[in-house]
Design an enzyme around this catalytic site. Sequence first.
Site, mmCIF file in Angstrom:
data_model
loop_
_atom_site.group_PDB
_atom_site.id
_atom_site.type_symbol
_atom_site.label_atom_id
_atom_site.label_comp_id
_atom_site.label_asym_id
_atom_site.label_seq_id
_atom_site.Cartn_x
_atom_site.Cartn_y
_atom_site.Cartn_z
ATOM 1 N N ARG A 121 -23.528 -11.986 -15.976
ATOM 2 C CA ARG A 121 -23.764 -11.982 -14.523
ATOM 3 C C ARG A 121 -22.482 -11.766 -13.713
ATOM 4 N NH1 ARG A 121 -27.445 -16.249 -16.012
ATOM 5 N NH2 ARG A 121 -29.602 -15.539 -15.746
ATOM 6 N N LYS A 143 -16.962 0.197 -6.196
ATOM 7 C CA LYS A 143 -18.226 0.873 -6.484
ATOM 8 C C LYS A 143 -18.272 1.200 -7.973
ATOM 9 C CE LYS A 143 -19.646 4.099 -3.613
ATOM 10 N NZ LYS A 143 -19.618 5.240 -2.655
ATOM 11 N N GLU A 185 -9.687 15.447 -3.690
ATOM 12 C CA GLU A 185 -10.018 14.107 -3.194
ATOM 13 C C GLU A 185 -8.968 13.627 -2.200
ATOM 14 O OE1 GLU A 185 -12.701 11.140 -2.763
ATOM 15 O OE2 GLU A 185 -12.938 12.764 -4.219
ATOM 16 N N LYS A 228 -8.040 4.745 2.122
ATOM 17 C CA LYS A 228 -9.276 4.241 1.529
ATOM 18 C C LYS A 228 -9.330 2.723 1.602
ATOM 19 C CE LYS A 228 -12.536 4.413 -2.190
ATOM 20 N NZ LYS A 228 -13.019 5.023 -3.450
ATOM 21 N N GLU A 238 -20.483 0.022 2.121
ATOM 22 C CA GLU A 238 -20.909 1.368 2.504
ATOM 23 C C GLU A 238 -21.951 1.380 3.622
ATOM 24 O OE1 GLU A 238 -21.010 5.459 0.066
ATOM 25 O OE2 GLU A 238 -22.463 3.970 -0.630
ATOM 26 N N ARG A 242 -17.813 3.286 5.970
ATOM 27 C CA ARG A 242 -17.416 3.722 4.631
ATOM 28 C C ARG A 242 -18.066 5.047 4.250
ATOM 29 N NH1 ARG A 242 -16.542 -0.141 -0.652
ATOM 30 N NH2 ARG A 242 -16.168 1.505 -2.168
ATOM 31 N N ASN A 246 -17.681 9.910 2.005
ATOM 32 C CA ASN A 246 -18.573 10.817 1.292
ATOM 33 C C ASN A 246 -18.485 12.253 1.804
ATOM 34 O OD1 ASN A 246 -19.825 8.967 -0.551
ATOM 35 N ND2 ASN A 246 -20.943 8.104 1.173
ATOM 36 N N HIS A 249 -19.203 15.049 -0.565
ATOM 37 C CA HIS A 249 -19.893 14.511 -1.734
ATOM 38 C C HIS A 249 -21.391 14.814 -1.754
ATOM 39 C CE1 HIS A 249 -16.138 12.451 -2.295
ATOM 40 N NE2 HIS A 249 -16.568 11.849 -3.379
ATOM 41 N N HIS A 253 -22.349 16.345 -5.052
ATOM 42 C CA HIS A 253 -23.178 15.680 -6.051
ATOM 43 C C HIS A 253 -24.383 16.536 -6.426
ATOM 44 C CE1 HIS A 253 -21.684 11.306 -5.143
ATOM 45 N NE2 HIS A 253 -20.830 12.012 -5.852
ATOM 46 N N HIS A 266 -15.759 16.591 -11.130
ATOM 47 C CA HIS A 266 -16.200 15.955 -9.893
ATOM 48 C C HIS A 266 -15.383 16.430 -8.696
ATOM 49 C CE1 HIS A 266 -17.706 13.002 -7.105
ATOM 50 N NE2 HIS A 266 -16.495 12.501 -6.929
#
Length: 364
Positions: A121, A143, A185, A228, A238, A242, A246, A249, A253, A266
């Site tokens: 957990r 993330k 990036e 960042k 997010e 935030r 993206n 992205h 993606h 990526h």
Amino acid sequence: MTTINIELGTRSYPVHVGVGLVSSLDTYLKRTGISGHVGLVSSKKIHQLYGAKVEEAFGITGCKVSVVLIPDGEEVKNLSTVSNLYDSFLQAGLDRASTLVSLGGGVIGDLTGFVAATLFRGIPYIQIPTTLLAMVDASIGGKTGVNHPRGKNLIGAFHQPQAVFIDPTLVHTLPQRELTAALTEILKVAAISDSAFYEQLSQNIQSLASLSNMQLLEDAVIRACRTKAQIVIEDEREGNRRRVLNFGHTLGHALEATLGYGTLRHGEAVGLGMVAAGHISTRATNLSQSELEVLIAPITQLNLPTLPALDVASLQTSLQHDKKTRDGVIHFVLLEAIGRPIITTQVTERQIEDALNELQRRFG
């Protein structure tokens, strides 16, 4: 050595950036208070390069280290690999007091973080990124996750690391394609935050790509990490703030998923997504044509791969499964100007199709 503190209350942690940091890693590990059993996740190639130094550093702090090596590549970022990592670490005897360590690129970092978030957990983990892309992106912000056949990073959790250690000299062992793809990036971070930073990167993109000026690279990494970090501090999970990270992205993606994970790096997909988002911005947010060309100029110098023929219908379907889609509405990050991002749901299918056609024209 520069330390950037991610201030998130009880989840706060330091990001250490410095040339040669891995050689003095034990000094900084002692400050984290880490002890006990450590589970190190890496790939065969990366472990051969840096594993001995990292394991020695943990040994100096009194830690027992169990190593699990996984294959390279986006293809292994799935629940099957996660299950194998659970099995390996449980068999090795890790417990709730143990710490996981990621030594590798973004895929290994995301997988390690997700296992740390869910094993017992939730247990601590440390990021030691070895790729430029992971240094400025995946290692910061908490993330974690894995891919699903219907989309990238659809399964995951927010789980902040205990510390991040970034040594820019590690990028010397990267293939050129990985290095240049990662520069997109850093360009992305500048595009959403600081037009002067973007101009500086654009003017020096060839020096950065050739690693001819390590001070310049270290400064760019620190600046990108600081940007960042500030965004993560303002918006850990997010929300709207935030989401600006993206930029590039959403369509990036979709390109990765549609063309098949591994076809594009990526960073390459993000670079192409930035070009597409810039093109959409000229229609949706009145980004000037001159600023669009400024945005695109350094990306075109990075020798991105030639795009195959794009299936526009498949890409549109993939966009609907993007994790930023809400109630069937896609949230796009666009630019009003370089350094001024905006989040909008007012992007039409025709604008997306036009942008994809523009990608095909420029990179096909």
